[in-house]
Scaffold this motif. Structure first.
Motif, PDB file in Angstrom:
ATOM      1  N   LYS A  66     -45.435 -34.676 -18.669  1.00  0.00           N
ATOM      2  CA  LYS A  66     -44.566 -33.993 -17.707  1.00  0.00           C
ATOM      3  C   LYS A  66     -43.310 -34.813 -17.480  1.00  0.00           C
ATOM      4  O   LYS A  66     -43.374 -35.992 -17.129  1.00  0.00           O
ATOM      5  N   ASP A  67     -42.154 -34.187 -17.676  1.00  0.00           N
ATOM      6  CA  ASP A  67     -40.865 -34.824 -17.401  1.00  0.00           C
ATOM      7  C   ASP A  67     -40.602 -34.704 -15.903  1.00  0.00           C
ATOM      8  O   ASP A  67     -40.458 -33.598 -15.391  1.00  0.00           O
ATOM      9  N   ASN A 118     -37.176 -32.754 -14.515  1.00  0.00           N
ATOM     10  CA  ASN A 118     -36.980 -31.304 -14.467  1.00  0.00           C
ATOM     11  C   ASN A 118     -38.294 -30.513 -14.493  1.00  0.00           C
ATOM     12  O   ASN A 118     -38.277 -29.305 -14.674  1.00  0.00           O
ATOM     13  N   GLU A 119     -39.409 -31.196 -14.313  1.00  0.00           N
ATOM     14  CA  GLU A 119     -40.723 -30.549 -14.197  1.00  0.00           C
ATOM     15  C   GLU A 119     -41.177 -29.798 -15.456  1.00  0.00           C
ATOM     16  O   GLU A 119     -42.080 -28.986 -15.390  1.00  0.00           O
ATOM     17  N   LYS A 120     -40.561 -30.037 -16.592  1.00  0.00           N
ATOM     18  CA  LYS A 120     -41.004 -29.406 -17.842  1.00  0.00           C
ATOM     19  C   LYS A 120     -42.248 -30.129 -18.343  1.00  0.00           C
ATOM     20  O   LYS A 120     -42.410 -31.325 -18.136  1.00  0.00           O
ATOM     21  N   ILE A 121     -43.119 -29.388 -19.017  1.00  0.00           N
ATOM     22  CA  ILE A 121     -44.337 -29.991 -19.549  1.00  0.00           C
ATOM     23  C   ILE A 121     -44.448 -29.748 -21.045  1.00  0.00           C
ATOM     24  O   ILE A 121     -43.886 -28.797 -21.586  1.00  0.00           O
ATOM     25  N   LEU A 122     -45.180 -30.634 -21.690  1.00  0.00           N
ATOM     26  CA  LEU A 122     -45.443 -30.552 -23.117  1.00  0.00           C
ATOM     27  C   LEU A 122     -46.906 -30.943 -23.307  1.00  0.00           C
ATOM     28  O   LEU A 122     -47.346 -31.965 -22.800  1.00  0.00           O
ATOM     29  N   SER A 178     -37.383 -37.292 -21.299  1.00  0.00           N
ATOM     30  CA  SER A 178     -37.913 -36.674 -22.515  1.00  0.00           C
ATOM     31  C   SER A 178     -36.775 -35.927 -23.197  1.00  0.00           C
ATOM     32  O   SER A 178     -35.635 -35.970 -22.749  1.00  0.00           O
ATOM     33  N   TYR A 194     -36.281 -32.930 -23.004  1.00  0.00           N
ATOM     34  CA  TYR A 194     -35.808 -31.898 -22.083  1.00  0.00           C
ATOM     35  C   TYR A 194     -34.720 -32.423 -21.147  1.00  0.00           C
ATOM     36  O   TYR A 194     -33.929 -31.654 -20.631  1.00  0.00           O
ATOM     37  N   SER A 195     -34.681 -33.739 -20.896  1.00  0.00           N
ATOM     38  CA  SER A 195     -33.723 -34.265 -19.932  1.00  0.00           C
ATOM     39  C   SER A 195     -32.793 -35.329 -20.495  1.00  0.00           C
ATOM     40  O   SER A 195     -31.856 -35.735 -19.826  1.00  0.00           O
ATOM     41  N   THR A 232     -29.674 -32.726 -24.567  1.00  0.00           N
ATOM     42  CA  THR A 232     -29.173 -31.647 -23.721  1.00  0.00           C
ATOM     43  C   THR A 232     -27.674 -31.443 -23.862  1.00  0.00           C
ATOM     44  O   THR A 232     -27.160 -30.399 -23.490  1.00  0.00           O
TER      45      THR A 232
END
Length: 84
Positions: free
Chosen positions: A16-17, A20-24, A51, A53-54, A59
């Motif tokens: 979990k990042d 930004n609360e994104k998960i993998l 990660s 994502y951030s 990005t």
């Protein structure tokens, strides 16, 4: 591949990042103390500070972290002193 050198405890883990609360979800051997429930299943949870994502490289964002380096701190501290 060499035999008997690879870990046997691969399992699905939620990464979990925290920015930004994104998960993998992927398989890993990382040790965790927290858990995450998704679709009724419980997964070990590993929290990451950054990660893909951030991270600005992925990005395309440009961020100012607000931290100054040692050279900037030195210049700010001694800018009012006379030069010889």
């Amino acid at each position: 591949m060499k035999k008997k050198i690879h870990p046997k405890n691969y399992r699905p883990v939620v990464f979990k990042d925290i920015n930004n609360e994104k998960i993998l979800i992927c398989r890993s051997t990382v040790k965790t103390k927290e858990f995450f429930i998704k679709n009724g299943k419980e997964y070990p949870l590993y929290k990451m500070e950054i990660s893909s994502y951030s991270h600005p490289f992925f990005t395309g964002e440009k961020r100012f972290l607000g931290k100054t380096g040692p050279a900037e701190k030195f210049k700010k501290k001694y800018k009012n002193y006379k030069k010889f």
